[in-house]
Motif scaffolding. Structure first.
Motif, PDB file in Angstrom:
ATOM      1  N   ALA A 212      10.280  80.402  23.316  1.00  0.00           N
ATOM      2  CA  ALA A 212       8.870  80.780  23.214  1.00  0.00           C
ATOM      3  C   ALA A 212       8.063  80.459  24.465  1.00  0.00           C
ATOM      4  O   ALA A 212       6.866  80.518  24.450  1.00  0.00           O
ATOM      5  CB  ALA A 212       8.232  80.069  22.017  1.00  0.00           C
ATOM      6  N   LYS A 213       8.742  80.102  25.528  1.00  0.00           N
ATOM      7  CA  LYS A 213       7.998  79.761  26.741  1.00  0.00           C
ATOM      8  C   LYS A 213       7.205  80.957  27.251  1.00  0.00           C
ATOM      9  O   LYS A 213       7.580  82.106  27.040  1.00  0.00           O
ATOM     10  CB  LYS A 213       8.957  79.265  27.814  1.00  0.00           C
ATOM     11  N   LEU A 214       6.156  80.683  27.948  1.00  0.00           N
ATOM     12  CA  LEU A 214       5.306  81.739  28.481  1.00  0.00           C
ATOM     13  C   LEU A 214       5.599  81.934  29.958  1.00  0.00           C
ATOM     14  O   LEU A 214       5.690  80.970  30.719  1.00  0.00           O
ATOM     15  CB  LEU A 214       3.833  81.380  28.283  1.00  0.00           C
ATOM     16  N   GLY A 215       5.749  83.170  30.384  1.00  0.00           N
ATOM     17  CA  GLY A 215       5.955  83.460  31.787  1.00  0.00           C
ATOM     18  C   GLY A 215       4.635  83.455  32.532  1.00  0.00           C
ATOM     19  O   GLY A 215       3.595  83.082  31.991  1.00  0.00           O
ATOM     20  N   ILE A 216       4.672  83.905  33.796  1.00  0.00           N
ATOM     21  CA  ILE A 216       3.437  83.906  34.589  1.00  0.00           C
ATOM     22  C   ILE A 216       2.455  84.945  34.086  1.00  0.00           C
ATOM     23  O   ILE A 216       1.276  84.893  34.405  1.00  0.00           O
ATOM     24  CB  ILE A 216       3.743  84.120  36.082  1.00  0.00           C
ATOM     25  N   CYS A 217       2.955  85.928  33.315  1.00  0.00           N
ATOM     26  CA  CYS A 217       2.101  86.940  32.697  1.00  0.00           C
ATOM     27  C   CYS A 217       2.895  87.594  31.573  1.00  0.00           C
ATOM     28  O   CYS A 217       4.049  87.232  31.320  1.00  0.00           O
ATOM     29  CB  CYS A 217       1.666  87.991  33.728  1.00  0.00           C
ATOM     30  N   SER A 218       2.307  88.575  30.915  1.00  0.00           N
ATOM     31  CA  SER A 218       2.980  89.221  29.791  1.00  0.00           C
ATOM     32  C   SER A 218       4.106  90.152  30.225  1.00  0.00           C
ATOM     33  O   SER A 218       4.857  90.639  29.389  1.00  0.00           O
ATOM     34  CB  SER A 218       1.954  90.006  28.952  1.00  0.00           C
ATOM     35  N   CYS A 219       4.233  90.387  31.552  1.00  0.00           N
ATOM     36  CA  CYS A 219       5.291  91.277  32.043  1.00  0.00           C
ATOM     37  C   CYS A 219       6.661  90.598  32.057  1.00  0.00           C
ATOM     38  O   CYS A 219       7.688  91.272  32.191  1.00  0.00           O
ATOM     39  CB  CYS A 219       4.975  91.768  33.448  1.00  0.00           C
ATOM     40  N   THR A 220       6.690  89.266  31.971  1.00  0.00           N
ATOM     41  CA  THR A 220       7.947  88.532  32.102  1.00  0.00           C
ATOM     42  C   THR A 220       7.873  87.216  31.343  1.00  0.00           C
ATOM     43  O   THR A 220       6.781  86.666  31.146  1.00  0.00           O
ATOM     44  CB  THR A 220       8.259  88.237  33.578  1.00  0.00           C
ATOM     45  N   ILE A 221       9.044  86.728  30.925  1.00  0.00           N
ATOM     46  CA  ILE A 221       9.095  85.397  30.301  1.00  0.00           C
ATOM     47  C   ILE A 221       9.434  84.331  31.331  1.00  0.00           C
ATOM     48  O   ILE A 221       9.499  83.152  31.010  1.00  0.00           O
ATOM     49  CB  ILE A 221      10.126  85.357  29.153  1.00  0.00           C
ATOM     50  N   LEU A 222       9.646  84.740  32.588  1.00  0.00           N
ATOM     51  CA  LEU A 222      10.027  83.806  33.637  1.00  0.00           C
ATOM     52  C   LEU A 222       8.812  83.028  34.153  1.00  0.00           C
ATOM     53  O   LEU A 222       7.741  83.582  34.339  1.00  0.00           O
ATOM     54  CB  LEU A 222      10.689  84.543  34.800  1.00  0.00           C
ATOM     55  N   THR A 223       9.023  81.740  34.379  1.00  0.00           N
ATOM     56  CA  THR A 223       7.968  80.903  34.927  1.00  0.00           C
ATOM     57  C   THR A 223       7.925  81.046  36.448  1.00  0.00           C
ATOM     58  O   THR A 223       8.811  81.643  37.064  1.00  0.00           O
ATOM     59  CB  THR A 223       8.209  79.423  34.584  1.00  0.00           C
ATOM     60  N   ARG A 224       6.938  80.439  37.038  1.00  0.00           N
ATOM     61  CA  ARG A 224       6.796  80.468  38.492  1.00  0.00           C
ATOM     62  C   ARG A 224       8.038  79.900  39.172  1.00  0.00           C
ATOM     63  O   ARG A 224       8.584  80.496  40.097  1.00  0.00           O
ATOM     64  CB  ARG A 224       5.549  79.690  38.883  1.00  0.00           C
ATOM     65  N   ASP A 225       8.507  78.722  38.705  1.00  0.00           N
ATOM     66  CA  ASP A 225       9.656  78.073  39.339  1.00  0.00           C
ATOM     67  C   ASP A 225      10.918  78.916  39.204  1.00  0.00           C
ATOM     68  O   ASP A 225      11.732  78.990  40.124  1.00  0.00           O
ATOM     69  CB  ASP A 225       9.882  76.691  38.732  1.00  0.00           C
ATOM     70  N   GLU A 226      11.087  79.557  38.042  1.00  0.00           N
ATOM     71  CA  GLU A 226      12.271  80.396  37.830  1.00  0.00           C
ATOM     72  C   GLU A 226      12.246  81.629  38.734  1.00  0.00           C
ATOM     73  O   GLU A 226      13.283  82.032  39.277  1.00  0.00           O
ATOM     74  CB  GLU A 226      12.355  80.806  36.358  1.00  0.00           C
ATOM     75  N   ILE A 227      11.081  82.218  38.900  1.00  0.00           N
ATOM     76  CA  ILE A 227      10.967  83.402  39.760  1.00  0.00           C
ATOM     77  C   ILE A 227      11.293  83.042  41.209  1.00  0.00           C
ATOM     78  O   ILE A 227      12.063  83.730  41.873  1.00  0.00           O
ATOM     79  CB  ILE A 227       9.553  84.011  39.660  1.00  0.00           C
ATOM     80  N   VAL A 228      10.714  81.942  41.679  1.00  0.00           N
ATOM     81  CA  VAL A 228      10.977  81.510  43.057  1.00  0.00           C
ATOM     82  C   VAL A 228      12.457  81.210  43.247  1.00  0.00           C
ATOM     83  O   VAL A 228      13.066  81.591  44.262  1.00  0.00           O
ATOM     84  CB  VAL A 228      10.108  80.281  43.411  1.00  0.00           C
ATOM     85  N   ALA A 229      13.068  80.535  42.263  1.00  0.00           N
ATOM     86  CA  ALA A 229      14.500  80.201  42.362  1.00  0.00           C
ATOM     87  C   ALA A 229      15.351  81.468  42.396  1.00  0.00           C
ATOM     88  O   ALA A 229      16.315  81.560  43.171  1.00  0.00           O
ATOM     89  CB  ALA A 229      14.906  79.315  41.188  1.00  0.00           C
ATOM     90  N   GLU A 230      14.991  82.467  41.577  1.00  0.00           N
ATOM     91  CA  GLU A 230      15.747  83.719  41.537  1.00  0.00           C
ATOM     92  C   GLU A 230      15.586  84.501  42.842  1.00  0.00           C
ATOM     93  O   GLU A 230      16.537  85.104  43.333  1.00  0.00           O
ATOM     94  CB  GLU A 230      15.293  84.573  40.352  1.00  0.00           C
ATOM     95  N   ILE A 231      14.381  84.494  43.409  1.00  0.00           N
ATOM     96  CA  ILE A 231      14.162  85.180  44.693  1.00  0.00           C
ATOM     97  C   ILE A 231      15.064  84.573  45.763  1.00  0.00           C
ATOM     98  O   ILE A 231      15.714  85.291  46.536  1.00  0.00           O
ATOM     99  CB  ILE A 231      12.683  85.074  45.114  1.00  0.00           C
ATOM    100  N   ARG A 232      15.130  83.247  45.761  1.00  0.00           N
ATOM    101  CA  ARG A 232      15.936  82.563  46.778  1.00  0.00           C
ATOM    102  C   ARG A 232      17.427  82.781  46.540  1.00  0.00           C
ATOM    103  O   ARG A 232      18.179  83.103  47.473  1.00  0.00           O
ATOM    104  CB  ARG A 232      15.616  81.066  46.769  1.00  0.00           C
ATOM    105  N   SER A 233      17.883  82.603  45.299  1.00  0.00           N
ATOM    106  CA  SER A 233      19.324  82.685  45.035  1.00  0.00           C
ATOM    107  C   SER A 233      19.857  84.108  45.153  1.00  0.00           C
ATOM    108  O   SER A 233      20.995  84.317  45.579  1.00  0.00           O
ATOM    109  CB  SER A 233      19.629  82.131  43.635  1.00  0.00           C
ATOM    110  N   LYS A 234      19.048  85.097  44.804  1.00  0.00           N
ATOM    111  CA  LYS A 234      19.508  86.482  44.833  1.00  0.00           C
ATOM    112  C   LYS A 234      19.081  87.218  46.111  1.00  0.00           C
ATOM    113  O   LYS A 234      19.418  88.382  46.296  1.00  0.00           O
ATOM    114  CB  LYS A 234      18.997  87.241  43.604  1.00  0.00           C
ATOM    115  N   GLY A 235      18.301  86.542  46.952  1.00  0.00           N
ATOM    116  CA  GLY A 235      17.882  87.161  48.197  1.00  0.00           C
ATOM    117  C   GLY A 235      16.975  88.362  48.003  1.00  0.00           C
ATOM    118  O   GLY A 235      17.008  89.321  48.774  1.00  0.00           O
ATOM    119  N   LEU A 236      16.104  88.304  46.977  1.00  0.00           N
ATOM    120  CA  LEU A 236      15.207  89.425  46.691  1.00  0.00           C
ATOM    121  C   LEU A 236      14.115  89.481  47.759  1.00  0.00           C
ATOM    122  O   LEU A 236      13.557  88.448  48.147  1.00  0.00           O
ATOM    123  CB  LEU A 236      14.594  89.255  45.297  1.00  0.00           C
ATOM    124  N   ARG A 237      13.783  90.691  48.229  1.00  0.00           N
ATOM    125  CA  ARG A 237      12.923  90.816  49.405  1.00  0.00           C
ATOM    126  C   ARG A 237      11.645  91.612  49.194  1.00  0.00           C
ATOM    127  O   ARG A 237      10.770  91.603  50.048  1.00  0.00           O
ATOM    128  CB  ARG A 237      13.724  91.472  50.540  1.00  0.00           C
TER     129      ARG A 237
END
Length: 810
Positions: free
Chosen positions: A480-505
């Motif tokens: 039930a965690k809330l994401g940074i907005c209603s578009c995603t359930i991912l938090t700020r820290d998770e998004i940043v970690a995914e950008i870094r680990s997956k090399g999203l640009r």
């Protein structure tokens, strides 16, 4: 029943009461061919949220409850902008003002209410409005552009909401109220006084105990006159003295009316097969003007029309919940004590909270809450059940006893399945539990979309969260965690970690790879992702201007009249005669309305036309002060040892150097600094994101201050002896904030969330990490060193910055 034999149901009124009844009919499988008439040119929207539209935090699109696609999907014929004038009961026709006649088998009148306008001289002038619909909001928004002063007649719920909205639009607003207490129909004197004090702090003025006898002016309002002979200047007047049921259709149709359209316990009027629901009706001599009773009536009517078993509607226990810019107020049942009441009360002037419960023969009959309304749902239930006060209930509500609060889970567990959780939309506990267990929903937003709970006033959100936690158990935190907005359930820290680990640009890549449920994102996540990408890849990321807020795209702050303010950089608050002359010349040439000295020791050119922005910047030939940006705004300084007899350090010189070093660097939110030459603190370091105070031994650094809405005194962080140490510490603090702060989170909130000691440990104790932070901020600074005039000379960049962009709420 075959398709062509469906009974024809006509709903007169496209508001919350009528359409919620239709929603219930659809849920119950009612076989009706439905036609809806609405006088407004809009689909069904949430009137409770009008004050948010007025203050600018929401748009009409944001408060629409059922868009046009919903009507099509449910085969509902909708006539917007069409007013029904009468019902022809003999021929079974509903007739509109434009001559349209629609046959019916059953009719629901849901025409709501209209504002009561005081019958006093001048009330028909231009500039006098009620506050009931979007059109009224538009008039108020227009008035705020033309006039400086407004008067709101009426200190009830609607009047206060209107007043706060107008204050947020920059108007000087006075609430005129006949009584000596605000919201006297819902609050006692203590709660009313606390509410008035808080609203005064927020900028609303009050004229209490004043009876308006005349609205002054000719064709346009100029002010009010009271019965004591005094007058109040105002260029705009909002009439919020009450509402009255809209009975025009019923009256023209020969249906029995009193104050409202008279109905029985199943909402049936005096005309066969014609029903009335909501604010337009009168049930057992009572007309309701609040939301919850209207939905309770709608549920009974929907079941009745669908042939489902239902208890009759026997009236509602009225409750009120008000939230204006952080002010929480609740009342239910009886709230004015008398000799027959037992009173339980608690008042905390430090935390600005107030609780009062009224008992009659030990039965809970009413309550008032101010500041902390977490127990509102529980109290409303107890009052409705006519529960007797017990020690357990007392300790739970009043927060006393060795056990503290009774577990929320236990309270939810004891709720009956049929108990209403969302009074606005008639959603029961079982509806929510089924949505979680049968449909697998695990967030409040999902439950809202499925059941309607929290969709209207939002007051039931804590209860919905409690039910989620109770049903999901250990799985609640992750599911039930809330994401940074209603578009995603991912938090700020998770998004940043995914950008870094997956090399999203790119922003598009982030949304696609991480499974955004809105392909284009929204006004919350697009700017945030744009910032995170720029922070992670300072050397290579190409900033997406279209994903920035409008002020950042235009490099100036938009004002309510559509013009912009331009703020040139003045390092440390210091300027030269040459720069002052240039500012004056540009201001005269481009008809700048006002040049204001800001709180950050700069000059603000107010009233620049959008098309003139590029020329103004070019001719100023000065760096931008970034008054619009999520970056370093100002470094405020005192005159320091250069001029002051008390100064021990060169605050002006250090302030200018700090400003030149860190300007133009993107940050999670706006950022302010101050440098004082001595502990007298003339530059107010205690309320800045980084405050620096000089003394004979060096510099003392403070962090996390804020002088805004959430005022906070800065924490002492460390002391340094040299200027080079000071720059290193400041750079490490700023970079640590850049890397760990949530987007739009000020350092005052960041320090409290991360913890001062944790920040000290990272920067002061871990010397390797501090060195790495400084290296990373230096790498980022190398990418933003180009002077402002180079950007101005780049015609492609200039065109992109000032081109007309598509409408957006970003």
């Amino acid at each position: 029943m075959t398709e062509n034999k469906k009974e024809k149901l006509v709903v007169i009124g496209n508001g919350m009461a009528g359409i919620s009844t239709v929603e219930q009919i659809i849920k119950l499988g009612g076989a009706y061919d439905i036609t809806v008439f609405g006088s407004e040119p809009h689909p069904n929207y949430n009137r409770i949220m009008l004050s948010y539209v007025l203050e600018g935090s929401k748009t009409l699109h944001d408060i629409v409850l059922n868009d046009l696609d919903w009507y099509k999907e449910n085969d509902i014929t909708l006539y917007t902008g069409t007013t029904v004038t009468r019902i022809d009961g003999e021929n079974k026709l509903v007739i509109s003002e434009n001559g349209l006649a629609v046959s019916y088998d059953r009719v629901i009148i849901a025409t709501g209410s209209i504002p009561f306008m005081l019958p006093i001289p001048g009330s028909d002038q231009e500039g006098v409005v009620g506050f009931r619909d979007i059109a009224d909001c538009c008039q108020m928004l227009e008035a705020a552009r033309k006039h400086k002063k407004a008067a709101v007649i009426g200190g009830g719920l609607l009047g206060l909401e209107a007043a706060k909205g107008l204050v947020n639009l920059g108007m000087d607003v006075t609430v005129v109220h006949l009584m000596n207490d605000l919201m006297e129909r819902q609050l006692d004197s203590s709660a009313s006084a606390m509410l008035k004090s808080e609203l005064e702090r927020q900028g609303i003025k009050f004229a209490m105990g004043k009876q308006t006898t005349e609205i002054l002016g000719g064709e346009q309002v100029t002010g009010l006159r009271f019965d004591d002979g005094t007058e109040l200047e105002a260029g705009f007047v909002v009439m919020a003295v009450g509402i009255k049921p809209n009975i025009a259709v019923a009256k023209a149709s020969g249906i029995q009316v009193n104050r409202g359209i008279i109905v029985n316990d199943y909402m049936q009027t005096s005309m066969e097969n014609v029903y009335a629901v909501g604010e337009c009706n009168e049930h057992r001599g009572v007309c309701y003007g609040l939301v919850a009773p209207l939905f309770e009536q709608g549920m009974v009517l929907a079941k009745h029309l669908c042939g489902a078993a239902t208890a009759p509607y026997e009236g509602s226990i009225v409750s009120t919940k008000l939230k204006i810019s952080g002010v929480d107020v609740f009342s239910a049942g009886e709230f004015i004590e008398s000799s027959e009441h037992t009173v339980i009360a608690s008042k905390d002037e430090w935390k600005k909270t107030y609780k009062k419960i009224l008992l009659k023969n030990n039965v809970i009959v009413g309550a008032v809450l101010f500041g902390d309304v977490t127990e509102s749902a529980a109290l409303q239930k107890l009052i409705k059940q006519e529960a007797r006060m017990t020690d357990e209930i007392y300790h739970t509500i009043m927060g006393t006893g060795c056990g503290g609060e009774v577990s929320k889970g236990i309270a939810v567990e004891k709720m009956d399945d049929a108990e209403i959780v969302c009074g606005c939309n008639g959603v029961t506990k079982k509806n929510i539990v089924d949505a979680i267990t049968v449909q697998g929903l695990n967030t409040v937003d999902d439950i809202k979309a499925c059941t309607g709970a929290t969709r209207s006033c939002g007051g039931c959100k804590p209860a919905v969260e409690q039910i989620l936690q109770y049903v999901l158990g250990d799985g609640f935190q992750s599911a039930a965690k809330l994401g940074i907005c209603s578009c995603t359930i991912l938090t700020r820290d998770e998004i940043v970690a995914e950008i870094r680990s997956k090399g999203l640009r790119t922003i598009r890549e982030v949304m696609n790879v991480l499974g955004w449920n809105q392909p284009e994102g929204c006004s919350k996540c697009r700017p945030a992702i744009n910032y995170y990408l720029g922070m992670i890849y300072p050397e290579t990321y190409k900033d997406e201007k279209e994903s920035r807020f409008v002020n950042e795209r235009m490099n100036a702050n938009i004002q309510k009249d559509g013009t912009y303010t331009v703020v040139p950089r003045m390092y440390g608050g210091v300027t030269t005669p040459e720069d002052l002359k240039r500012i004056a010349d540009v201001s005269l040439k481009y008809d700048v309305k006002v040049v204001k000295v800001t709180g950050g020791q700069r000059l603000d050119l107010i009233g620049v036309k959008k098309e003139d922005l590029p020329k103004v910047w070019e001719e100023l030939d000065m760096p931008s002060g970034y008054a619009y940006a999520k970056s370093l705004r100002t470094v405020k300084t005192c005159v320091g040892s250069t001029f002051c007899r008390f100064g021990t350090k060169d605050s002006m010189g250090i302030g200018a150097e700090l400003e030149k070093k860190f300007e133009r660097l993107d940050l999670p939110a706006k950022f302010k600094m101050a440098v004082n030459g001595c502990p007298r603190n003339c530059a107010e370091s205690c309320t800045k994101d980084i405050g620096i105070v000089g003394n004979d031994g060096g510099w003392e650094v403070f962090i996390g201050g804020n002088g805004g809405i959430k005022a906070r005194i800065a924490d002492s962080f460390c002391k340094v002896k040299t200027d080079s140490e000071l720059f290193e510490i400041c750079g490490a603090i700023i970079q640590h904030y850049r890397e760990t702060g949530n987007y739009l989170e000020r350092t005052s909130e960041w320090v409290e969330r991360i913890g001062l000691e944790n920040i000290k440990k990272t920067i002061l104790e871990d010397h390797e990490e501090r060195k790495a932070l400084v290296q990373r901020i230096e790498a980022a600074l190398r990418q933003v060193k180009e002077p402002w005039k180079q950007v101005l000379n780049d015609k492609k960049v200039l065109a992109a910055m000032y081109q007309e962009s598509r409408p957006t709420s970003v």
